[in-house]
Design an enzyme around this catalytic site. Sequence first.
Site, PDB file in Angstrom:
ATOM      1  N   TYR A 139      -8.444 -49.949 -32.973  1.00 46.61           N
ATOM      2  CA  TYR A 139      -9.367 -48.736 -32.010  1.00 46.61           C
ATOM      3  C   TYR A 139     -10.052 -47.417 -32.224  1.00 46.61           C
ATOM      4  O   TYR A 139     -10.480 -46.697 -31.864  1.00 46.61           O
ATOM      5  CB  TYR A 139      -9.559 -48.772 -30.329  1.00 46.61           C
ATOM      6  N   GLY A 248     -14.811 -59.612 -28.379  1.00 43.38           N
ATOM      7  CA  GLY A 248     -13.855 -59.393 -29.286  1.00 43.38           C
ATOM      8  C   GLY A 248     -12.715 -59.242 -29.638  1.00 43.38           C
ATOM      9  O   GLY A 248     -12.040 -60.090 -30.458  1.00 43.38           O
ATOM     10  N   ASP A 249     -12.028 -58.455 -28.604  1.00 40.74           N
ATOM     11  CA  ASP A 249     -11.093 -59.278 -28.478  1.00 40.74           C
ATOM     12  C   ASP A 249     -10.051 -60.416 -28.027  1.00 40.74           C
ATOM     13  O   ASP A 249      -9.129 -60.747 -28.821  1.00 40.74           O
ATOM     14  CB  ASP A 249      -9.757 -57.755 -27.327  1.00 40.74           C
ATOM     15  N   ARG A 250     -10.961 -61.208 -27.274  1.00 40.40           N
ATOM     16  CA  ARG A 250     -10.937 -62.264 -27.109  1.00 40.40           C
ATOM     17  C   ARG A 250     -11.128 -63.635 -27.778  1.00 40.40           C
ATOM     18  O   ARG A 250     -10.318 -64.299 -28.897  1.00 40.40           O
ATOM     19  CB  ARG A 250     -11.949 -62.984 -25.724  1.00 40.40           C
ATOM     20  N   SER A 253      -7.849 -62.550 -30.516  1.00 33.03           N
ATOM     21  CA  SER A 253      -6.864 -63.029 -30.156  1.00 33.03           C
ATOM     22  C   SER A 253      -6.237 -64.678 -30.476  1.00 33.03           C
ATOM     23  O   SER A 253      -5.623 -65.161 -30.398  1.00 33.03           O
ATOM     24  CB  SER A 253      -6.748 -62.344 -28.734  1.00 33.03           C
TER      25      SER A 253
END
Length: 452
Positions: A139, A248-250, A253
């Site tokens: 980030y 995006g994080d999902r 991950s």
Amino acid sequence: MRPLVVLGDALLDVDVDGTSDRLCPDAPVPVVDLAREWRRPGGAGLAALLAARSTAEVVLVTPLGGDQAGRTLAGLLEREVRVVPMPLCGTTVTKTRVRAAGQSLVRLDSGDGRAEYSPLTAGVRDALRSAGAILVADYGRGVTGHPEVRKLLAELARTIPVVWDPHPRGAEPVAGIRLATPNLAEAEQLTEARGDADDLAKQMHALWKADAVCVTTGSRGAVLTEGGPCTTFRPPSGVVAKDTCGAGDRFASAVTAALLDGASTADAVATGVETAARFVATGGAATLSTVDNEPRPETTHHGASAFDVAARVRARGGRLVATGGCFDLLHPGHASLLRQARALGDALVVCLNSDASVRGLKGPGRPIVTARDRARLLTELASVDAVVVFDEPDPAAVLDRLRPDVWVKGGDYADTELPESAVVRRHGGEIVLIPTIRGYSTSRLVAAAEGA
């Protein structure tokens, strides 16, 4: 199985909810009367919480500060994942969204924290070396530029899957990673070029020494290249995004968890696309938020609180929404229904079947979770303003007191005459059926658990 390790910059995300029905007298801007504040980890912290939905053991390696925001962030993270801290230079980055009637009005950013480039502790080195797969959630706050971190990641990439979710202000991925996952806007910034996702994926594959590059394109899915022709992966049809925050994080991950399980890169990307689509359809990152004023008073689980909410909404000419059910084991289908219901008005009250009522409807083996705890879980959701528990087989009596403007049920009741319909309509309310998400039901979860 070895753990999935998330490495990156964690932030604190805050949603401040309120109402706005007037303009400021000295400027043409809305006045927001604040009601509740919700907090959740952001950045790599959000990625770690989401990874915990896909695999059993998740470790987060991230810089953490000792300021109030940093302590809050640490507390939120430690509920779900094991945190291995690195030193933070400066104050915790906090992003605060002010919202009214479900609409974001402004975002306020504070904090200047960056990773401190001091020698890694034994705990950080051991955590990274213990990984079965690593997700680098960059980030742009300095973690990926740490020289010792980069050296260790390059070494580990030779033996385990490393997924790198880049940031335009972050460092370039180390050589040999399994997959880089920029979104379309990031790919354009990182290549300083314009083009379709296929061209950008190929350019980035040539630019970085990565085994594969996947450019995500929101509702259009993702494009993957492993050095040859690109493959496009589309999200499931009929899945509609409600909140894209955290998509995006999902995706990243879920991809990393699939690689940890031994999936091929292409199969992992396919899993990531479907998982991210389901995630945004059920409310996105907001479903991980925690209300600021916990623990909540006991009255929030009883009738007085729900009726107070109803009175306040009516007093200001608002629209009261209600829904009901057992909500025995909360799942994404419930979260989706509640979020969509809340969007129909100014407050949402959940009419919850008591333990005795659930037993009468479902049998002696239910509920799995007591009414007290079901109410607590529901009131933790950003979409729920109050819960009222009732003992009868149906909520007609409590609805006669609440008098909601809208009564919401799942679309699976489309061909059913609801016993409470007459009460709702008698008070001038309407009945709205919201489509359910396929594949989710408490009965199915219980049956699967019993058959395991």
